[in-house]
Design a protein around this motif. Structure first.
Motif, PDB file in Angstrom:
ATOM      1  N   MET A   1       0.840  -1.197   0.000  1.00  0.00           N
ATOM      2  CA  MET A   1       0.000   0.000   0.000  1.00  0.00           C
ATOM      3  C   MET A   1       0.880   1.255   0.000  1.00  0.00           C
ATOM      4  SD  MET A   1      -3.418   0.246   2.177  1.00  0.00           S
ATOM      5  CE  MET A   1      -3.899  -1.340   1.556  1.00  0.00           C
ATOM      6  N   ASN A  25       6.337   1.849   9.913  1.00  0.00           N
ATOM      7  CA  ASN A  25       5.615   0.575  10.022  1.00  0.00           C
ATOM      8  C   ASN A  25       6.498  -0.498   9.391  1.00  0.00           C
ATOM      9  OD1 ASN A  25       5.426   1.445   7.408  1.00  0.00           O
ATOM     10  ND2 ASN A  25       3.238   1.139   7.203  1.00  0.00           N
ATOM     11  N   ASN A  58       4.566   2.019  14.577  1.00  0.00           N
ATOM     12  CA  ASN A  58       3.804   0.876  15.100  1.00  0.00           C
ATOM     13  C   ASN A  58       4.771  -0.193  15.613  1.00  0.00           C
ATOM     14  OD1 ASN A  58       4.615  -0.699  12.923  1.00  0.00           O
ATOM     15  ND2 ASN A  58       2.601  -0.831  11.986  1.00  0.00           N
TER      16      ASN A  58
ATOM     17  N   VAL B 195      -4.727   3.096  13.660  1.00  0.00           N
ATOM     18  CA  VAL B 195      -3.896   2.421  12.655  1.00  0.00           C
ATOM     19  C   VAL B 195      -2.609   1.914  13.296  1.00  0.00           C
ATOM     20  CG1 VAL B 195      -2.491   2.819  10.588  1.00  0.00           C
ATOM     21  CG2 VAL B 195      -4.830   3.625  10.641  1.00  0.00           C
ATOM     22  N   ASN B 199      -1.455  -2.072  14.227  1.00  0.00           N
ATOM     23  CA  ASN B 199      -0.493  -2.440  13.178  1.00  0.00           C
ATOM     24  C   ASN B 199      -1.146  -2.530  11.813  1.00  0.00           C
ATOM     25  OD1 ASN B 199       1.764  -2.511  14.749  1.00  0.00           O
ATOM     26  ND2 ASN B 199       1.565  -4.674  15.266  1.00  0.00           N
ATOM     27  N   ALA B 200      -2.242  -1.789  11.650  1.00  0.00           N
ATOM     28  CA  ALA B 200      -2.867  -1.753  10.323  1.00  0.00           C
ATOM     29  C   ALA B 200      -1.909  -1.022   9.380  1.00  0.00           C
ATOM     30  CB  ALA B 200      -4.192  -1.010  10.393  1.00  0.00           C
ATOM     31  N   SER B 201      -1.950  -1.404   8.107  1.00  0.00           N
ATOM     32  CA  SER B 201      -1.055  -0.701   7.178  1.00  0.00           C
ATOM     33  C   SER B 201      -1.659   0.640   6.785  1.00  0.00           C
ATOM     34  CB  SER B 201      -0.782  -1.549   5.949  1.00  0.00           C
ATOM     35  OG  SER B 201      -1.986  -1.818   5.289  1.00  0.00           O
ATOM     36  N   ALA B 202      -2.993   0.755   6.869  1.00  0.00           N
ATOM     37  CA  ALA B 202      -3.646   2.028   6.543  1.00  0.00           C
ATOM     38  C   ALA B 202      -5.051   2.040   7.123  1.00  0.00           C
ATOM     39  CB  ALA B 202      -3.717   2.226   5.032  1.00  0.00           C
ATOM     40  N   ALA B 251      -7.062  -1.463   7.285  1.00  0.00           N
ATOM     41  CA  ALA B 251      -6.700  -2.426   6.248  1.00  0.00           C
ATOM     42  C   ALA B 251      -5.388  -3.131   6.559  1.00  0.00           C
ATOM     43  CB  ALA B 251      -6.579  -1.703   4.911  1.00  0.00           C
ATOM     44  N   ASN B 252      -5.364  -4.432   6.269  1.00  0.00           N
ATOM     45  CA  ASN B 252      -4.148  -5.251   6.249  1.00  0.00           C
ATOM     46  C   ASN B 252      -3.243  -5.083   7.464  1.00  0.00           C
ATOM     47  OD1 ASN B 252      -4.824  -6.446   3.867  1.00  0.00           O
ATOM     48  ND2 ASN B 252      -3.663  -5.008   2.592  1.00  0.00           N
TER      49      ASN B 252
END
Lengths: 115, 536
Positions: A1, A25, A58, B195, B199-202, B251-252
């Motif tokens: 992404m 991240n 994160n 987010v 640890n969501a990517s977005a 997401a993800n």
């Protein structure tokens, strides 16, 4: 992404200063470790991570930073964080990063701590 | 009984005990599998005089072999000779390429594969060599278990610390959100934290009005909303607030080995953030409402102060007369009005009025009436004419349900002559010295009710020495007690007739007290206004 993470690296004698911009991240963490490894494999052991351009990290990003710290500990190197956002500083403290890495208020202070 | 051969082996192995112990110490320090393998090769090389050592690692039976330490670049071609099994195998091979192949299954389902080439002295591997290799393999296995345990311990500590970070961040975010009064910043902060902590990517936050997206933000900046909505792993949380739908999509979930599904903790965290945002928005709304209420209260208080200025702050001295008045509004601003205006010809206009309704609209009409009176009385036109003009003005200035009951008496102090008009107001009471009560009803309909040119008929009266005039609004006879009984015209008239103090002020004070005794603790429902005049 697609995200906006970016980094810029400078070398000051035997010190490497990595400046980050954006969310650390999985993608950001990987980019930092890749950049770090390039210099570390060439024998450089003193690193400054300037997180002025980063407001969010994160736990996956933190795991990459721990990996860097472990590699530097094994090679008797050192990592110093600078310009930490208060939220990130608190997170790193809870995660125990400052047991093996340091923090400083400026690049100069970080470089002086290597001597 | 041990054979001579066995005794020989035991004695040679005894000499190596220290080297085994030292070897284990080195192996156990490894911080990665690669380091573990590298150290194992160094130790083994020194013990059995071999440099052609090639070590491989396989994470599970289906994964590919990884090179850990390779002396002979062709050694990866030998891997096809290693049959995967749950059992340890050390097989001697009479090949040019390698002399021994070893499969070491580990108890987490992974494997080490090892190929040993020719010894440096050219001799073949002895029984002792094989035993030493097996001992070192056992040490490698033990060191690997220790390494895995340390990894698990580190992961557990990391995971526990991360839980603390999540809880701490939830608390901190709650505090930070509550300080923000900008709804966009509030939602940006909550989305960022949701987010990063899951640890969501977005993440994407959308606000819907019915099915139309009114607003959306994404984090990290630059994320593509379409990609977020079509991502493999998603969690969503929707809340409704004041007719709008707030939908957050994460997401993800990231891991070091790729995207993974979100877990229950992520759902709980997202729910908690959503609740925090909802509470913050509700608090912000209530805060704004409180500020507005305070502002309205301040404005009303100011309007009350302005209205007070329309009422006389001191009664004029009228030679031969004693005059007192009172106005007790039931709200900050009222609809009752009284005034004594000294006219340029030495006469005095006594006015009392009551606007239908209370509050700000009523007070605005009171202001209009006051301004009209000031202007028209100066013009010295006939009262009936003045009433017509004021009626027309009030009619135009007020909504259909607003009108003013109005009484005016223009007093010529020397003679006691009273020129009166009563426009729909309660009858004004005149108590003669002989205790005879007269009710002055003369006039027409209330001001502002119709604008059809209806006449306002005046009346001329005379107030003699010892006579008393009482002007009041309906707040007095209609004052209610807790049984919803009215103070009544009868009680008021009886009081007026029976209590005739020397001072007008005493009468006003006494009748207000009598009303209070009657109503008790029942809140005042209407304005109370009165004027009392004695001709001395």
């Amino acid at each position: 992404m697609l995200t906006e993470f970016d980094l810029k690296t400078e070398q000051n004698n035997n010190c490497v200063i990595i400046n980050t911009f954006g969310y650390i991240n999985n993608e950001g963490g990987q980019k930092i470790v890749d950049e770090f490894s390039e210099y570390h494999q060439n024998g450089l052991n003193y690193f400054v991570l300037n997180l002025e351009g980063t407001k969010i990290v994160n736990s996956i990003g933190i795991s990459f930073l721990i990996e860097m710290i472990e590699k530097l500990n094994d090679s008797n190197g050192k990592l110093v964080f600078i310009n930490l956002d208060p939220t990130i500083e608190k997170t790193f403290t809870i995660m125990g990063l400052f047991q093996f890495a340091e923090k400083a208020s400026s690049v100069e202070e970080a470089i002086n701590s290597f001597n | 009984m041990t054979s001579k051969f066995q005794q020989n082996i035991i004695s040679k192995l005894s000499l190596q005990v220290a080297s085994f112990q030292e070897g284990f110490k080195i192996l156990a320090k490894a911080s990665s599998i690669r380091e573990l393998g590298r150290n194992f090769n160094h130790i083994l090389r020194g013990s059995i005089l071999v440099v052609d050592l090639n070590l491989f690692y396989k994470n599970n039976k289906n994964s590919n072999w990884e090179e850990i330490y390779v002396y002979n670049k062709k050694s990866k071609d030998y891997l096809k000779d290693l049959a995967i099994s749950e059992n340890f195998s050390l097989i001697a091979a009479k090949r040019k390429s390698y002399k021994i192949r070893i499969l070491l299954p580990l108890n987490d389902g992974s494997y080490f594969g090892l190929f040993l080439g020719k010894k440096l002295d050219g001799k073949s591997y002895s029984e002792l060599d094989r035993i030493i290799i097996q001992i070192f393999l056992q040490l490698l296995d033990n060191a690997y278990q220790a390494f895995i345990s340390r990894q698990k311990e580190k992961q557990l500590i990391f995971s526990l610390n991360n839980r603390v970070v999540q809880l701490n961040s939830l608390i901190d975010t709650g505090i930070e959100i509550s300080k923000l009064n900008n709804k966009k910043m509030l939602m940006e902060l909550a989305l960022e934290r949701s987010v990063s902590l899951t640890n969501a990517s977005a993440g994407l936050l959308r606000i819907f009005n019915n099915n139309r997206v009114l607003f959306q933000i994404e984090f990290p900046g630059g994320s593509n909303p379409k990609e977020i909505l079509s991502s493999e792993f998603q969690i969503e949380r929707e809340v409704e607030y004041r007719g709008l739908r707030y939908l957050v999509t994460l997401a993800n979930k990231e891991s070091r080995s790729g995207y993974v599904p979100f877990d229950e903790t992520d759902e709980i965290l997202l729910e908690a953030f959503a609740r925090q945002v909802l509470n913050a928005m509700e608090n912000e709304f209530l805060h704004k409402e409180a500020i507005e209420k305070k502002s309205i209260e301040k404005e009303l208080s100011l309007a009350g102060e302005i209205q007070k200025k329309l009422l006389p702050n001191k009664m004029p001295d009228i030679k031969g007369y004693d005059l007192a008045g009172i106005n007790i509004p039931s709200k900050e601003v009222g609809g009752d009005y009284y005034q004594i205006i000294k006219l340029s010809n030495g006469r005095f206009a006594l006015v009392i009025a009551d606007v239908a309704g209370k509050g700000v609209p009523a007070s605005l009409l009171v202001s209009t009436l006051d301004a009209c009176l000031e202007a028209y009385l100066e013009m010295q036109i006939a009262l009936s004419e003045m009433a017509k003009k004021i009626n027309s003005l009030i009619y135009k200035a007020s909504p259909p349900d607003k009108f003013i009951t109005f009484f005016i008496a223009v007093l010529t102090p020397k003679t006691g002559e009273l020129d009166v008009i009563n426009a729909g107001h309660n009858p004004v009471l005149l108590l003669r010295k002989n205790n005879k009560l007269e009710k002055i009803k003369a006039g027409g309909v209330a001001l502002g009710m119709f604008d059809m040119g209806l006449p306002f008929d005046g009346e001329k009266l005379k107030i003699n020495i010892g006579d008393r005039l009482f002007l009041y609004t309906d707040g007095i006879p209609e004052a209610m007690n807790r049984r919803e009984e009215e103070y009544s015209d009868e009680r008021m008239e009886k009081f007026f007739k029976s209590k005739c103090p020397k001072k007008s002020e005493t009468f006003i004070k006494n009748i207000v007290n009598d009303i209070k005794i009657f109503t008790g603790n029942t809140p005042q429902s209407d304005d109370i206004t009165a004027l009392y005049l004695i001709r001395k």
